[in-house]
Design a protein around this motif. Sequence first.
Motif, mmCIF file in Angstrom:
data_model
loop_
_atom_site.group_PDB
_atom_site.id
_atom_site.type_symbol
_atom_site.label_atom_id
_atom_site.label_comp_id
_atom_site.label_asym_id
_atom_site.label_seq_id
_atom_site.Cartn_x
_atom_site.Cartn_y
_atom_site.Cartn_z
ATOM 1 N N ALA A 188 23.860 62.335 51.329
ATOM 2 C CA ALA A 188 22.900 61.212 51.408
ATOM 3 C C ALA A 188 22.158 61.212 52.506
ATOM 4 C CB ALA A 188 23.832 60.060 51.391
ATOM 5 N N ALA A 189 22.377 61.624 53.681
ATOM 6 C CA ALA A 189 21.596 61.836 54.960
ATOM 7 C C ALA A 189 20.592 62.744 54.613
ATOM 8 C CB ALA A 189 22.552 62.378 56.133
ATOM 9 N N VAL A 190 20.607 63.575 53.804
ATOM 10 C CA VAL A 190 19.321 64.592 53.641
ATOM 11 C C VAL A 190 18.583 63.822 52.560
ATOM 12 C CG1 VAL A 190 18.720 66.604 52.554
ATOM 13 C CG2 VAL A 190 20.704 66.924 53.678
ATOM 14 N N VAL A 191 19.028 63.036 51.755
ATOM 15 C CA VAL A 191 18.282 62.315 50.934
ATOM 16 C C VAL A 191 17.321 61.322 51.318
ATOM 17 C CG1 VAL A 191 18.365 60.803 48.787
ATOM 18 C CG2 VAL A 191 19.842 62.889 48.770
ATOM 19 N N ALA A 192 18.006 60.474 52.317
ATOM 20 C CA ALA A 192 17.518 59.549 52.961
ATOM 21 C C ALA A 192 16.407 59.877 54.039
ATOM 22 C CB ALA A 192 18.555 58.578 54.090
ATOM 23 N N GLN A 193 16.484 60.919 54.720
ATOM 24 C CA GLN A 193 15.458 61.697 55.429
ATOM 25 C C GLN A 193 14.242 61.975 54.546
ATOM 26 O OE1 GLN A 193 16.395 65.212 57.531
ATOM 27 N NE2 GLN A 193 15.104 64.591 59.170
ATOM 28 N N GLY A 226 21.926 68.004 48.810
ATOM 29 C CA GLY A 226 21.039 67.079 49.213
ATOM 30 C C GLY A 226 19.613 67.276 49.213
ATOM 31 N N GLU A 227 19.076 68.483 49.307
ATOM 32 C CA GLU A 227 17.710 68.817 49.127
ATOM 33 C C GLU A 227 17.185 68.793 47.621
ATOM 34 O OE1 GLU A 227 17.690 72.696 51.195
ATOM 35 O OE2 GLU A 227 17.550 71.756 53.253
#
Length: 210
Positions: free
Chosen positions: A37-42, A9-10
């Motif tokens: 996706a959670a890492v990308v959204a953050q 994600g990073e």
Amino acid sequence: MFRDRIDAGEQVARLVADLRDENPVVLGLPRGGVPVAAVVAQALDAPLDVIIVRKIGVPGEPEYALGALGEGGVRVLDERLVDRLRLDPLQVARVEDEERSELARRVTALRGEHPMVELSGRTALIVDDGLATGATARAASQVALARGASRVVVAVPCAPRDAALGLPEADELRSVILSEAFGAVGQFYAHFDQVSDTEVVDLLRRARES
């Protein structure tokens, strides 16, 4: 090689950093795509949601994709592959019925009473933990377009070199790794554990509360 989905994600987040100004909605493909996706959204300071799709597998070989089903009645099927494998249409229909039932269950289990984030006029950034046949990404792209997305970008850690050719609905495919020797998504991860429904629901809840 990625350590795990967080590392993936990073790296995807760096690949799509320029989309931050496009008011994107990050859409993970459950289950494995959601931690990425959670890492990308953050990183993009963007809302996180899911597009729920189900692969239509070859009867008796469920990992071999013939197509996919998506929310809102979306259906993608490789009819030429069905013909080439000389598959019984009734067997394919039975697999579709089973996956349609599982799709409905997943929608209830993962989204519950929460409506999908509004996509009208926005960039839909569809994220998975890897792209193999592209069938689920195609279905997800169709769902995003049907919900009014003005642009669809599929972003993944790994994909076959020619993967973009199989994604006509997406405006763009971005992948950290484009491999000539693509066997399976898991080959690009040191740790590739299963992701549970509970983990997906928790990631979505935390994103809504942040």
